[in-house]
Design an enzyme around this catalytic site. Structure first.
Site, PDB file in Angstrom:
ATOM      1  N   SER A  38      -4.309  -2.113  23.610  1.00 51.71           N
ATOM      2  CA  SER A  38      -4.976  -1.707  24.847  1.00 51.71           C
ATOM      3  C   SER A  38      -5.426  -2.972  25.563  1.00 51.71           C
ATOM      4  CB  SER A  38      -6.196  -0.834  24.537  1.00 51.71           C
ATOM      5  OG  SER A  38      -7.017  -0.650  25.686  1.00 51.71           O
ATOM      6  N   TYR A  76     -13.767   1.266  19.747  1.00 55.83           N
ATOM      7  CA  TYR A  76     -12.426   1.208  20.322  1.00 55.83           C
ATOM      8  C   TYR A  76     -11.970  -0.244  20.463  1.00 55.83           C
ATOM      9  CZ  TYR A  76      -8.464   2.471  23.286  1.00 55.83           C
ATOM     10  OH  TYR A  76      -7.198   2.657  23.789  1.00 55.83           O
TER      11      TYR A  76
END
Length: 228
Positions: A127, A140
Site C-alpha cells: 500500500s 495497517y
C-alpha cells in the site's frame, strides 16, 4: 509475454483480488480464489482464514490436489482497523498483522516449492501506507511496511528462480472502507482508482517473460493524497 497459468489469488472475493481473478480468467489463465467469503462467481474457490497458517497449508494442498501446481500467487487480501493505538484492542490490532503480513508470508511459503518448479511469480500487495505512515493507522501501516520489507528481501533471495513483484496501490473504489467509522472513510470528493485498472497492472507483471521482472510498481490515482 508469459502465458498465464494456475494462479492463487488471496482476497479474491472482493476488491482488487476479485478484479485480478476476473482479469486472469478473461485473459485465459486459471485463477483459484482463497478467501473467507465465496466470490459469488463460478471461479474455483477454497474457503480459508488467512490469519490461520495451518488452514492456509491445508487450502493450498487442496488447490494442488484439485487443479495442479500453481504458476503464480497474488497476495491481495487485506483488512484494516482504524483508531489510535490506545483505542484499538490488542486482538484487533494483531489480527490485521496476522492477515496482511503473516498471511502473505504463509501463503508465499507454502506455494513457493511449486513456483520454483514452474519458474513462477509472486505479486504481493502492499500500500502507499507501506511507504508513508499516518496517524490512527498503526496496525495497517505496520503490516504494509512489513509486506514491503518482506517482498524486497524475497526478491533478492529468489532472484533468477521465481519472479517477485511488490505492488503499491493507492486508494481504490472498493468495499474496503465500508465498515469504517465515518471519520475514516474517503470523502465524497476522494480521488480513488478503479480496481480493474490496478488489476491490469498486476497482469502486466505476471505476464513478463522469464528473466524480466517488474520488481516494484506504484499504481494510484493522479490525485492520491498518500503519494508521494
Amino acid at each position: 509475454m508469459r502465458e498465464l497459468g494456475l494462479t492463487v489469488v488471496t482476497g479474491g472475493a472482493s476488491g482488487l483480488g476479485a478484479a485480478t481473478a476476473r482479469e486472469i480468467a478473461e485473459q485465459g489463465g486459471r485463477p483459484v480464489v482463497l478467501d473467507r467469503k465465496h466470490p459469488e462467481t463460478d471461479l474455483p474457490f477454497e474457503e480459508v482464514d488467512l490469519a490461520d497458517r495451518h488452514a492456509i497449508e491445508q487450502a493450498i494442498s487442496q488447490v494442488v490436489e484439485k487443479h495442479g501446481r500453481p504458476s503464480a500467487v497474488v497476495n491481495a487480501a487485506g483488512i484494516d482497523v482504524c483508531g489510535q493505538l490506545s483505542d484499538v484492542s490488542a486482538e484487533d490490532w494483531e489480527h490485521v498483522i496476522a492477515v496482511n503480513l503473516l498471511g502473505t508470508v504463509a501463503v508465499t511459503r507454502v506455494v513457493l516449492p511449486h513456483l520454483k518448479e514452474t519458474r513462477g511469480s509472486v505479486v504481493n500487495c502492499a500500500s502507499t501506507l507501506g511507504l508513508r505512515a499516518l496517524s490512527d493507522a498503526s496496525a495497517y501501516c505496520a503490516s504494509k511496511f512489513g509486506v514491503v520489507g518482506f517482498t524486497r528481501s524475497l526478491a533478492a533471495e529468489l532472484a533468477g528462480s521465481v519472479g517477485v513483484t511488490l505492488l503499491v496501490p493507492g486508494g481504490m473504489r472498493t468495499a474496503f472502507f465500508d465498515d469504517r467509522p465515518e471519520q475514516y472513510r474517503p470523502g465524497p470528493d476522494a480521488q480513488l482508482n478503479d480496481p480493474d485498472d490496478v488489476a491490469s497492472a498486476v497482469l502486466f507483471a505476471l505476464r513478463q517473460p522469464h528473466g524480466c521482472e517488474v520488481r516494484e510498481m506504484v499504481v494510484c490515482h493522479s490525485g492520491e493524497t498518500s503519494w508521494p
